[in-house]
Write an enzyme that holds these catalytic residues in place. Structure first.
Site, short mmCIF file in Angstrom:
data_model
loop_
_atom_site.label_atom_id
_atom_site.label_comp_id
_atom_site.label_asym_id
_atom_site.label_seq_id
_atom_site.Cartn_x
_atom_site.Cartn_y
_atom_site.Cartn_z
N HIS A 141 0.83 -1.21 0.00
CA HIS A 141 0.00 0.00 0.00
C HIS A 141 0.86 1.26 0.00
O HIS A 141 0.55 2.24 -0.68
CB HIS A 141 -0.91 0.00 1.23
N ASN A 421 6.83 18.05 17.75
CA ASN A 421 7.21 16.73 17.25
C ASN A 421 7.70 16.80 15.82
O ASN A 421 8.63 16.06 15.43
CB ASN A 421 6.03 15.78 17.36
N ARG A 424 11.30 17.80 15.73
CA ARG A 424 12.18 16.73 16.20
C ARG A 424 12.36 15.61 15.20
O ARG A 424 13.38 14.92 15.22
CB ARG A 424 11.65 16.15 17.52
N ASN A 427 14.13 16.32 10.45
CA ASN A 427 15.54 16.15 10.12
C ASN A 427 16.27 15.79 11.42
O ASN A 427 16.73 16.67 12.15
CB ASN A 427 16.10 17.43 9.50
N TYR A 439 21.00 23.49 22.58
CA TYR A 439 19.99 23.48 23.65
C TYR A 439 20.59 22.97 24.97
O TYR A 439 20.50 23.65 26.01
CB TYR A 439 18.81 22.61 23.23
N SER A 462 18.73 28.27 14.15
CA SER A 462 18.21 27.57 12.98
C SER A 462 17.67 28.54 11.93
O SER A 462 17.93 28.38 10.73
CB SER A 462 17.11 26.60 13.41
N HIS A 466 19.23 29.02 8.12
CA HIS A 466 18.38 28.78 6.95
C HIS A 466 18.29 30.02 6.07
O HIS A 466 18.38 29.93 4.83
CB HIS A 466 16.98 28.37 7.41
#
Length: 567
Positions: A141, A421, A424, A427, A439, A462, A466
């Site tokens: 599937h 989530n 996390r 990537n 962190y 980040s 970017h």
């Protein structure tokens, strides 16, 4: 005939009376009594057939209701069990699980590998495991969805060939957009070689010299630490930070070539930082205890392997597979090439015609809204193609070549019900670096007192990186992605938090993700064309920062309209 009908009726009545365990049916089984206690006999002495049939239908409905209730309870229990199993397996990352194509490790190999792993809770644990899509593609599937994307690529190719044949009277097999985007490629290769050789020699040499200097007095240790630390920071800022960017800007490299250089620049900077960050505490621990003949310094071969390994966390040893499957490598590299041409056809059929026509109009709210919604489809396709090409195919190809066994480069981000989530799991390679070196180190320095500030600092780092990559690649500063990261990204991180469960939150997450991709694709594309159609003869620094698409309006008779493909 009448006697035969009566015997048939009596046999059916006996069959109904023999049913046990259902009092509702049995209480009406007396052939001469109504369920209410009244005698209910027909004129010819026969029981009403309709009454028996209604009782049978009642029994059937109750059985179906009981079946539905049991199935719902069973499904709920299975979901709860699977959720707890997934959470438990995620918490047991320290237990090495061999991949399906790898033989299990012996006790000797397991103990040898354990010596190079940090204690539980002290760092990332590398274990042998496959990529999630490799496992999912074994399901028919899921593989059908992959086939659907291939069919869509075939339709893109056919539509492009048919349109070119109708316009030109011949088949046009020119990939001029790809040639333009990857222009000056020899310069890109030379720049990468210079960056890689400098990363191979300079950080390792500085660290080796610094580690040897730690056997002296306390004053000498502080002096050499300051000296070599300053040299390393200077190399990171000047050698890896400024010089590659200078080469890209002064030579006006096209977007894809710029993207390769800047991505490799950032990757090598993150790897060298991880190498130093993981090994400095080991040398300092030796300096404190003075155990052994000298500080533990990784071998050059270990550092070289790390520079190519698809991870940003340094370890002396990683779990390895016994063999390299070269057929698997070839398949993944061909899929990367296929994704490249897929992106080419997405731009040719969905992006370039739309933005060339939009660039004729003055920037206003209506044009922007239409542009955003028309850009959602190509934006999402480019997002999925980039994920599949790089995080799955490219990283798995290099992992297979190096026999690198830990293939968890991403998780099931598509099932996320919260942006926390999603960040996390999208990537994992970059997330691990940000988590352990930004962190956790921030919390370590602040003694775990400023967790919101640590999260804000991670988002800032980040977002800046970017935006830097996009600004250098496109050749202009237009902080759309930075604003989305710092404003909506931070806001959604608290609104769509981990306590949000259920399908509705996954739908909202995908909806906002689609809309964000449309905004990014629309605004950056408009600015790209505006800076080509409305160049400034003499521009100040403020003009470089001001978005050109807000004031640019190109006439329909502009000279650039005479060019077939104006990128």
């Amino acid at each position: 005939m009448e006697s035969g009908g009566e015997s048939l009726l009596r046999s059916r009545t006996r069959a109904v009376n023999n049913v046990s365990g259902f009092p509702d049916l049995q209480e009406g089984s007396d052939p001469g009594r109504h369920p209410n206690g009244e005698n209910h006999i027909t004129s010819n002495g026969k029981i009403e057939v309709e009454h028996v049939i209604s009782k049978k239908l009642q029994l059937k409905r109750k059985a179906e209701g009981l079946k539905n209730d049991l199935m719902r309870q069973f499904e709920s229990q299975v979901h709860d069990f699977m959720d707890s199993l997934i959470e438990e397996s995620a918490s047991l990352e320290s237990t090495p699980l061999p991949a399906a194509f790898s033989p299990p490790l012996s006790d000797k190999e397991r103990s040898k590998l354990g010596r190079f792993q940090p204690p539980p809770g002290q760092g990332k644990q590398f274990v042998s495991r496959r990529s999630l899509l490799d496992e999912l593609f074994e399901v028919n599937h899921i593989r059908t969805i992959y086939h659907m994307f291939i069919a869509l690529l075939i339709l893109f190719i056919l539509s492009t060939l048919v349109v070119d044949f109708l316009d030109e009277g011949r088949l046009v097999l020119e990939f001029d957009l790809v040639v333009y985007a990857f222009g000056q490629f020899p310069l890109v290769v030379c720049t990468w070689l210079c960056m890689f050789l400098s990363v191979l020699l300079v950080p390792y040499t500085l660290f080796h010299l610094w580690s040897q200097s730690q056997s002296g007095s306390h004053g000498q240790q502080r002096l050499y630490t300051w000296l070599f630390g300053s040299a390393f920071v200077l190399y990171q800022g000047l050698g890896l930070g400024f010089l590659p960017t200078y080469v890209v800007v002064t030579n006006s490299l096209p977007p894809a070539s710029c993207f390769i250089v800047t991505i490799e620049q950032v990757r090598l900077m993150m790897k060298t930082y991880s190498f130093v960050r993981e090994n400095v505490p080991r040398v300092l621990a030796w300096t404190k205890d003075k155990t052994g003949h000298g500080p533990v310094v990784p071998q050059v071969s270990q550092y070289l392997y790390f520079l190519f390994a698809p991870t940003l966390i340094y370890r002396d040893k990683y779990p390895r597979n016994p063999v390299t499957r070269w057929g698997y490598v070839a398949t993944k590299l061909l899929q990367v090439l296929g994704c490249l041409f897929y992106t080419y056809y997405v731009f040719m059929r969905l992006c370039i015609p739309q933005f060339r026509s939009i660039s004729l109009q003055l920037f206003n709210l209506r044009a922007m809204v239409l542009c955003v919604f028309n850009s959602i489809l190509p934006g999402v396709l480019v997002l999925l193609l980039g994920f599949f090409a790089f995080l799955h195919c490219w990283l798995n190809a290099f992992a297979e070549i190096l026999r690198f066994a830990d293939r968890m480069f991403y998780k099931d981000w598509w099932n996320s019900t919260s942006y926390a989530n999603y960040y996390r799991t999208w990537n994992v390679v970059v997330h691990d670096w940000l988590y352990y070196y930004v962190y956790r180190d921030f919390l370590l320095i602040s003694q775990k007192r400023f967790r919101p500030a640590a999260m804000f600092f991670v988002f800032t780092v980040s977002a800046v990186v970017h935006e830097y990559i996009l600004a250098v690649s496109f050749g202009f500063f237009y902080p759309v992605l930075f604003c989305l990261f710092m404003c909506f990204g931070m806001m959604f991180n608290f609104i769509f938090h981990d306590r949000r469960k259920g399908p509705i939150w996954n739908i909202l997450m995908w909806t906002s993700l689609f809309l964000g991709q449309g905004v990014i694709m629309c605004l950056y594309s408009q600015e790209w064309y505006a800076r080509r159609y409305c160049p400034l003869k003499e521009s100040s620094f403020l003009d470089l920062l001001k978005p050109r698409s807000w004031s640019c309006q190109r006439g329909p008779t502009a000279e650039s309209d005479k060019i077939k493909w104006d990128y």
